[in-house]
Design a protein around this motif. Structure first.
Motif, PDB file in Angstrom:
ATOM      1  N   GLN A   1      21.996  -9.621 -42.019  1.00 14.98           N
ATOM      2  CA  GLN A   1      23.132 -10.533 -42.167  1.00 14.98           C
ATOM      3  C   GLN A   1      24.088 -10.406 -40.970  1.00 14.98           C
ATOM      4  O   GLN A   1      24.422  -9.305 -40.537  1.00 14.98           O
ATOM      5  N   GLY A   2      24.487 -11.552 -40.426  1.00 12.07           N
ATOM      6  CA  GLY A   2      25.370 -11.555 -39.263  1.00 12.07           C
ATOM      7  C   GLY A   2      24.641 -11.376 -37.951  1.00 12.07           C
ATOM      8  O   GLY A   2      25.267 -11.346 -36.890  1.00 12.07           O
ATOM      9  N   GLU A   3      23.295 -11.233 -38.026  1.00 12.72           N
ATOM     10  CA  GLU A   3      22.453 -11.069 -36.837  1.00 12.72           C
ATOM     11  C   GLU A   3      23.022 -10.023 -35.875  1.00 12.72           C
ATOM     12  O   GLU A   3      23.378 -10.324 -34.729  1.00 12.72           O
ATOM     13  N   PRO A   4      23.117  -8.777 -36.304  1.00 18.94           N
ATOM     14  CA  PRO A   4      23.705  -7.726 -35.465  1.00 18.94           C
ATOM     15  C   PRO A   4      22.901  -7.398 -34.210  1.00 18.94           C
ATOM     16  O   PRO A   4      23.420  -6.732 -33.311  1.00 18.94           O
ATOM     17  N   LEU A   5      21.668  -7.884 -34.130  1.00 15.61           N
ATOM     18  CA  LEU A   5      20.846  -7.608 -32.954  1.00 15.61           C
ATOM     19  C   LEU A   5      20.735  -8.830 -32.030  1.00 15.61           C
ATOM     20  O   LEU A   5      19.882  -8.845 -31.138  1.00 15.61           O
ATOM     21  N   ARG A   6      21.582  -9.815 -32.232  1.00 13.85           N
ATOM     22  CA  ARG A   6      21.506 -11.016 -31.388  1.00 13.85           C
ATOM     23  C   ARG A   6      21.687 -10.641 -29.919  1.00 13.85           C
ATOM     24  O   ARG A   6      22.608  -9.918 -29.553  1.00 13.85           O
ATOM     25  N   GLY A   7      20.769 -11.125 -29.081  1.00 18.30           N
ATOM     26  CA  GLY A   7      20.816 -10.849 -27.649  1.00 18.30           C
ATOM     27  C   GLY A   7      20.160  -9.548 -27.240  1.00 18.30           C
ATOM     28  O   GLY A   7      20.100  -9.239 -26.047  1.00 18.30           O
ATOM     29  N   VAL A   8      19.649  -8.791 -28.212  1.00 19.28           N
ATOM     30  CA  VAL A   8      19.017  -7.501 -27.926  1.00 19.28           C
ATOM     31  C   VAL A   8      17.516  -7.693 -27.744  1.00 19.28           C
ATOM     32  O   VAL A   8      16.871  -8.415 -28.514  1.00 19.28           O
ATOM     33  N   ASP A   9      16.948  -7.065 -26.735  1.00 16.16           N
ATOM     34  CA  ASP A   9      15.500  -7.073 -26.512  1.00 16.16           C
ATOM     35  C   ASP A   9      14.908  -5.788 -27.068  1.00 16.16           C
ATOM     36  O   ASP A   9      15.316  -4.689 -26.669  1.00 16.16           O
ATOM     37  N   LEU A  10      13.946  -5.916 -27.969  1.00 11.93           N
ATOM     38  CA  LEU A  10      13.295  -4.753 -28.569  1.00 11.93           C
ATOM     39  C   LEU A  10      11.780  -4.900 -28.483  1.00 11.93           C
ATOM     40  O   LEU A  10      11.247  -6.018 -28.573  1.00 11.93           O
ATOM     41  N   THR A  11      11.112  -3.779 -28.312  1.00 11.84           N
ATOM     42  CA  THR A  11       9.655  -3.752 -28.277  1.00 11.84           C
ATOM     43  C   THR A  11       9.140  -2.930 -29.445  1.00 11.84           C
ATOM     44  O   THR A  11       9.555  -1.794 -29.647  1.00 11.84           O
ATOM     45  N   VAL A  12       8.239  -3.535 -30.211  1.00 15.60           N
ATOM     46  CA  VAL A  12       7.655  -2.877 -31.377  1.00 15.60           C
ATOM     47  C   VAL A  12       6.196  -2.570 -31.084  1.00 15.60           C
ATOM     48  O   VAL A  12       5.484  -3.372 -30.475  1.00 15.60           O
ATOM     49  N   THR A  13       5.741  -1.399 -31.523  1.00 18.68           N
ATOM     50  CA  THR A  13       4.357  -1.010 -31.293  1.00 18.68           C
ATOM     51  C   THR A  13       3.729  -0.504 -32.591  1.00 18.68           C
ATOM     52  O   THR A  13       4.400  -0.323 -33.606  1.00 18.68           O
ATOM     53  N   SER A  14       2.412  -0.316 -32.551  1.00 18.11           N
ATOM     54  CA  SER A  14       1.684   0.238 -33.697  1.00 18.11           C
ATOM     55  C   SER A  14       0.304   0.667 -33.238  1.00 18.11           C
ATOM     56  O   SER A  14      -0.123   0.332 -32.130  1.00 18.11           O
ATOM     57  N   LYS A  15      -0.390   1.373 -34.118  1.00 19.13           N
ATOM     58  CA  LYS A  15      -1.799   1.653 -33.892  1.00 19.13           C
ATOM     59  C   LYS A  15      -2.626   0.428 -34.264  1.00 19.13           C
ATOM     60  O   LYS A  15      -2.071  -0.609 -34.627  1.00 19.13           O
TER      61      LYS A  15
END
Length: 320
Positions: free
Chosen positions: A37-51
């Motif tokens: 809610q409120g999009e607290p990560l707006r403008g943030v670049d994140l990289t997600v990984t997994s096996k």
């Protein structure tokens, strides 16, 4: 070490000495539901990984879609072969976050020989030990992807065992009744068959143990070719084949609880990540994992779509 299932779908990511070398943006058209809610990560670049195995692809997608709903631009680098690649990516900052297993971290990454019997204490030990590596572990889920023995319904009706202690008692009463289908690795690991036999006072004649590939075990157990088969507790085939899982009533097998593993610098910069993931992690359990894994491994659905559908169904995110 965890897990040896083949890649079912998703992006295969190459790892080199320089780190991750490929990826693609997640482009889901999602917005906040009960999380973000409120999009607290707006403008943030994140990289997600997994096996690369099914469950990890689903968990990686769940994490990435949650970040998208909170406003982040997410790079998808899920599907790394083996355990070490995704772990090192988070550790060295090539990726920001992944769902990882506490048992894998404690034994494989942190070099301990003995698992900690209490799952919460094992997570606490992992969190404490990994802090110096620049990795922060958020609270764990009830999803525990560990070893178990399972049998089909016909054999369950015949023998009525529900725990490994009862299997041990049956092996003493009627040695011919307990036949096992297992992987070669499980047959020789200290946290596999030899250790299980010792912990439960079980003695299974060598002639009663058949070694085979993981996928074949499930079909052979379902057919009744062996009374019990080695399974992984969150495998979707348990549900689809209606197998009965024996309870590890002495707590012998290590716990492999899934928990968010976050690069500490990333979390320090964006502490909102914890609040976004915590409600989701609390919903992860073995029944949920079996259901979602089966949608991929049995029904042939796409892991990313399975993850998105679950997040929408649970109300965590909404689709535009």
């Amino acid at each position: 070490m965890r897990r040896r299932w083949p890649l079912s779908a998703g992006l295969l990511v190459l790892v080199s000495a320089c780190g991750l070398t490929s990826g693609s943006p997640m482009v889901d058209d999602v917005r906040p539901g009960s999380i973000g809610q409120g999009e607290p990560l707006r403008g943030v670049d994140l990289t997600v990984t997994s096996k690369e195995f099914t469950e990890q692809l689903i968990l990686g997608a769940i994490m990435g879609i949650a970040f998208e709903a909170a406003g982040a631009e997410v790079l998808d680098r899920t599907g790394i072969q083996g355990s070490i690649g995704s772990r090192e990516a988070v550790k060295n900052g090539d990726a920001d976050a992944a769902y990882e297993y506490t048992g894998t971290a404690w034994i494989t990454y942190l070099g301990n020989n003995e698992p900690i019997a209490d799952p919460r204490k094992q997570w606490e030990a992992v969190r404490s030990a990994d802090a110096k590596n620049g990795v922060t572990w958020l609270p764990p889920s009830a999803l525990d992807n560990t070893y178990a023995l399972a049998m089909n319904q016909k054999n369950f009706e015949k023998y009525r065992t529900t725990t490994l202690s009862q299997v041990a008692a049956l092996s003493k009463k009627d040695a011919k009744a307990v036949t096992l289908c297992v992987e070669s690795e499980f047959a020789n690991r200290a946290d596999g068959l030899p250790g299980m036999e010792k912990a439960y006072g079980m003695s299974v004649p060598a002639g009663n143990v058949t070694q085979m590939d993981t996928g074949i075990i499930y079909t052979q157990v379902a057919k009744g070719s062996c009374t019990y088969g080695e399974v992984f507790t969150t495998d979707g085939r348990i549900k689809s084949m209606n197998l009965v899982v024996m309870k590890d009533d002495k707590g012998f097998f290590p716990h492999y609880n899934a928990a968010p593993m976050i690069n500490t610098k990333t979390l320090d910069k964006h502490p909102e990540i914890a609040a976004i993931l915590d409600p989701i992690t609390k919903k992860l359990n073995n029944d949920m994992a079996r259901t979602l894994n089966a949608k991929v491994d049995v029904d042939g659905q796409d892991p990313h779509q399975v993850a998105l559908d679950w997040l929408v169904r649970e109300g965590f995110v909404k689709e535009d």
